[in-house]
Design an enzyme around this catalytic site. Structure first.
Site, PDB file in Angstrom:
ATOM      1  N   ILE A  26      42.644  31.452  46.599  1.00  0.00           N
ATOM      2  CA  ILE A  26      42.788  30.713  45.335  1.00  0.00           C
ATOM      3  C   ILE A  26      44.257  30.457  45.018  1.00  0.00           C
ATOM      4  O   ILE A  26      44.636  29.370  44.579  1.00  0.00           O
ATOM      5  CB  ILE A  26      42.125  31.520  44.196  1.00  0.00           C
ATOM      6  CG1 ILE A  26      40.595  31.513  44.368  1.00  0.00           C
ATOM      7  CG2 ILE A  26      42.521  30.980  42.828  1.00  0.00           C
ATOM      8  CD1 ILE A  26      39.852  32.409  43.407  1.00  0.00           C
ATOM      9  N   ASP A  71      56.089  43.129  47.637  1.00  0.00           N
ATOM     10  CA  ASP A  71      54.900  43.797  47.093  1.00  0.00           C
ATOM     11  C   ASP A  71      55.081  43.822  45.578  1.00  0.00           C
ATOM     12  O   ASP A  71      56.074  44.379  45.082  1.00  0.00           O
ATOM     13  CB  ASP A  71      54.815  45.219  47.674  1.00  0.00           C
ATOM     14  CG  ASP A  71      53.528  45.940  47.291  1.00  0.00           C
ATOM     15  OD1 ASP A  71      53.046  45.744  46.153  1.00  0.00           O
ATOM     16  OD2 ASP A  71      53.015  46.700  48.124  1.00  0.00           O
ATOM     17  N   SER A 148      42.833  35.764  36.236  1.00  0.00           N
ATOM     18  CA  SER A 148      41.988  36.843  35.721  1.00  0.00           C
ATOM     19  C   SER A 148      40.653  36.844  36.475  1.00  0.00           C
ATOM     20  O   SER A 148      40.561  36.375  37.616  1.00  0.00           O
ATOM     21  CB  SER A 148      41.830  36.608  34.216  1.00  0.00           C
ATOM     22  OG  SER A 148      41.076  37.606  33.618  1.00  0.00           O
ATOM     23  N   LYS A 166      41.915  43.670  34.985  1.00  0.00           N
ATOM     24  CA  LYS A 166      41.875  42.282  34.505  1.00  0.00           C
ATOM     25  C   LYS A 166      41.816  42.227  32.974  1.00  0.00           C
ATOM     26  O   LYS A 166      42.380  41.306  32.369  1.00  0.00           O
ATOM     27  CB  LYS A 166      40.702  41.524  35.134  1.00  0.00           C
ATOM     28  CG  LYS A 166      40.784  41.363  36.668  1.00  0.00           C
ATOM     29  CD  LYS A 166      41.911  40.437  37.117  1.00  0.00           C
ATOM     30  CE  LYS A 166      41.773  40.036  38.593  1.00  0.00           C
ATOM     31  NZ  LYS A 166      42.887  39.241  39.115  1.00  0.00           N
TER      32      LYS A 166
HETATM   33  P1  NAP Z   1      43.045  36.740  48.511  1.00  0.00           P
HETATM   34  O1  NAP Z   1      43.035  35.548  49.389  1.00  0.00           O
HETATM   35  O2  NAP Z   1      42.908  38.076  49.137  1.00  0.00           O
HETATM   36  O3  NAP Z   1      44.343  36.683  47.602  1.00  0.00           O
HETATM   37  C1  NAP Z   1      45.094  37.798  47.229  1.00  0.00           C
HETATM   38  C2  NAP Z   1      46.522  37.579  47.676  1.00  0.00           C
HETATM   39  O4  NAP Z   1      47.339  38.579  47.064  1.00  0.00           O
HETATM   40  C3  NAP Z   1      46.707  37.670  49.185  1.00  0.00           C
HETATM   41  O5  NAP Z   1      47.440  36.565  49.639  1.00  0.00           O
HETATM   42  C4  NAP Z   1      47.486  38.974  49.375  1.00  0.00           C
HETATM   43  O6  NAP Z   1      48.395  38.827  50.471  1.00  0.00           O
HETATM   44  C5  NAP Z   1      48.211  39.104  48.051  1.00  0.00           C
HETATM   45  N1  NAP Z   1      48.502  40.485  47.681  1.00  0.00           N
HETATM   46  C6  NAP Z   1      47.638  41.529  47.664  1.00  0.00           C
HETATM   47  N2  NAP Z   1      48.268  42.650  47.288  1.00  0.00           N
HETATM   48  C7  NAP Z   1      49.543  42.288  47.047  1.00  0.00           C
HETATM   49  C8  NAP Z   1      50.686  43.005  46.625  1.00  0.00           C
HETATM   50  N3  NAP Z   1      50.631  44.317  46.372  1.00  0.00           N
HETATM   51  N4  NAP Z   1      51.859  42.341  46.469  1.00  0.00           N
HETATM   52  C9  NAP Z   1      51.926  41.013  46.732  1.00  0.00           C
HETATM   53  N5  NAP Z   1      50.877  40.279  47.143  1.00  0.00           N
HETATM   54  C10 NAP Z   1      49.708  40.915  47.299  1.00  0.00           C
HETATM   55  O7  NAP Z   1      41.863  36.667  47.424  1.00  0.00           O
HETATM   56  P2  NAP Z   1      41.194  35.538  46.486  1.00  0.00           P
HETATM   57  O8  NAP Z   1      39.751  35.830  46.519  1.00  0.00           O
HETATM   58  O9  NAP Z   1      41.696  34.184  46.775  1.00  0.00           O
HETATM   59  O10 NAP Z   1      41.725  36.014  45.032  1.00  0.00           O
HETATM   60  C11 NAP Z   1      42.881  35.437  44.427  1.00  0.00           C
HETATM   61  C12 NAP Z   1      42.893  35.734  42.929  1.00  0.00           C
HETATM   62  O11 NAP Z   1      41.727  35.170  42.298  1.00  0.00           O
HETATM   63  C13 NAP Z   1      42.872  37.211  42.584  1.00  0.00           C
HETATM   64  O12 NAP Z   1      43.680  37.424  41.439  1.00  0.00           O
HETATM   65  C14 NAP Z   1      41.421  37.483  42.252  1.00  0.00           C
HETATM   66  O13 NAP Z   1      41.242  38.599  41.416  1.00  0.00           O
HETATM   67  C15 NAP Z   1      41.059  36.183  41.546  1.00  0.00           C
HETATM   68  N6  NAP Z   1      39.624  35.877  41.528  1.00  0.00           N
HETATM   69  C16 NAP Z   1      38.969  35.559  42.693  1.00  0.00           C
HETATM   70  C17 NAP Z   1      37.649  35.172  42.649  1.00  0.00           C
HETATM   71  C18 NAP Z   1      36.925  34.747  43.900  1.00  0.00           C
HETATM   72  O14 NAP Z   1      35.796  34.218  43.836  1.00  0.00           O
HETATM   73  N7  NAP Z   1      37.531  34.876  45.065  1.00  0.00           N
HETATM   74  C19 NAP Z   1      36.946  35.158  41.430  1.00  0.00           C
HETATM   75  C20 NAP Z   1      37.629  35.525  40.269  1.00  0.00           C
HETATM   76  C21 NAP Z   1      38.975  35.868  40.320  1.00  0.00           C
HETATM   77  P3  NAP Z   1      48.931  40.091  51.330  1.00  0.00           P
HETATM   78  O15 NAP Z   1      47.724  40.943  51.631  1.00  0.00           O
HETATM   79  O16 NAP Z   1      49.551  39.443  52.523  1.00  0.00           O
HETATM   80  O17 NAP Z   1      49.918  40.773  50.445  1.00  0.00           O
END
Ligand code: NAP
Ligand code: COA
Length: 274
Positions: A26, A71, A148, A166
């Site tokens: 996202i 990080d 969020s 969140k």
């Molecule tokens: P994702 O691709 O895993 O995105 C998370 C990103 O955060 C990754 O690029 C990860 O990269 C980075 N990250 C994790 N820990 C970190 C740290 N300590 N410091 C810096 N970067 C860090 O997951 P996503 O599903 O797209 O989610 C993205 C956002 O949308 C999140 O905030 C999630 O809660 C929110 N969200 C997602 C959904 C859904 O349906 N997917 C629904 C509601 C909300 P590295 O591991 O390389 O650090």
């Protein structure tokens, strides 16, 4: 590209957007939406290879990109990333706090460190980035967008850590809207629903019962990363100049049906040991 066709193609020319966790999913979708409208984009995350891959995708859209391994749990590392972004791309106009961690875990099986780890990444990491970017956002009269989740306002099973983190983000968002409005800084959150093709869905959703769950969502489908990108672009645009302290729910109505269908699927995922 859903959603951004209606925006002027040069809307963010000359503006710098910084996205924590912008290397995937996202957050990368949001970064690309801004890039398509002319923004310079900086992304940070923990993994160099992931950032390099994402940078190529953003560059392919014609945008100037800056990457920095950081990080978000480490305030000094975040400050360095934010300062280096200014040197590379100019002051930040839009800060997107999207870095997050998630896994399904029963509360009784959760270790204190497991709970703390998610709160550290999502909530403390969001504060770290906001604090580090304050001076630049004050200068540009910029905006902070927090990513969020529905867990912020409704309990979801096996998400005690994420719910706490969140919900904290929502309060952080409103506090900063209150305190930093006088500097011209706006602060809002976006609440995505289930978004297709993402790590979050891979980790949380039961593939076997997903179709049934989706059939109960008012819009009967998952959302796309581009639809979240469009919401971010809108909130950061002059069209939203008088919007601050607001939560924009972009979930196809998922939040209206409660968490029961998710909970049943999550139970199945945990039982399967996946
Ligand atoms: P994702 O691709 O895993 O995105 C998370 C990103 O955060 C990754 O690029 C990860 O990269 C980075 N990250 C994790 N820990 C970190 C740290 N300590 N410091 C810096 N970067 C860090 O997951 P996503 O599903 O797209 O989610 C993205 C956002 O949308 C999140 O905030 C999630 O809660 C929110 N969200 C997602 C959904 C859904 O349906 N997917 C629904 C509601 C909300 P590295 O591991 O390389 O650090
Ligand atoms: N179930 C229960 N506890 C878990 C867990 C799981 N699936 N995964 C990790 N933990 C616990 C660990 O056991 C550890 O606690 P302990 O020290 O008491 O054993 C704690 O969480 C930290 O784990 P660690 O692997 O050291 O954390 P990390 O900082 O390397 O990674 C995570 C952070 C755990 C959030 C990891 O899943 C991650 O990097 N996620 C980013 C991507 C993501 O989650 N995307 C979806 C966003 S919606």
């Amino acid at each position: 590209m859903a959603g951004i066709e209606g925006f002027a193609p040069n809307l963010f020319v000359g503006k710098t957007v910084f996205v924590t966790g912008g290397g995937s999913g996202i957050n990368l979708g949001i970064a690309k939406s801004f890039a398509r409208l002319g923004a310079k984009v900086a992304i940070c995350g923990r993994t160099r290879e992931r950032l390099d891959g994402a940078a190529k995708e953003i560059e392919a859209l014609g945008a100037k990109v800056f990457t920095h391994v950081a990080d978000v749990r480490q305030p000094q590392a975040v400050q360095e990333a934010i300062d280096a972004t200014r040197a590379a791309l100019g002051p930040i106009h839009v800060l997107v706090c999207g870095a997050a961690g998630n896994f399904l875990c029963r509360a009784e099986d959760m270790s204190p460190n497991g709970f703390k780890t998610v709160v550290d990444i999502d909530l403390i990491g969001s504060f770290n980035a906001s604090r580090a970017a304050f001076n630049q956002l004050k200068e540009t009269k910029g905006i902070i967008l927090y990513i969020s989740a529905g867990m912020a306002y409704m309990p979801y099973a096996f998400q005690v850590h994420v719910g706490a983190a969140k919900a904290g983000i929502e309060q952080l968002m409103q506090n900063l809207a209150l305190e930093w409005g006088k500097y011209g800084i706006r602060s809002c959150s976006i609440v995505p629903g289930p978004i297709e093709g993402t790590e979050g869905m891979k980790r949380l959703a039961d593939p076997k019962s997903l179709a049934e769950r989706l059939s109960h969502i008012p819009l009967s489908r998952m959302g796309t990363v581009d639809e979240i990108g469009a919401a971010a672009v809108f909130l950061a645009s002059p069209m939203a100049a008088y919007i601050t302290g607001a939560q924009l729910i972009v979930d196809g109505g998922s939040g209206l049906i409660g968490s029961a269908f998710f909970n049943v699927g999550a139970e199945a995922v945990l039982r399967s040991g996946a």
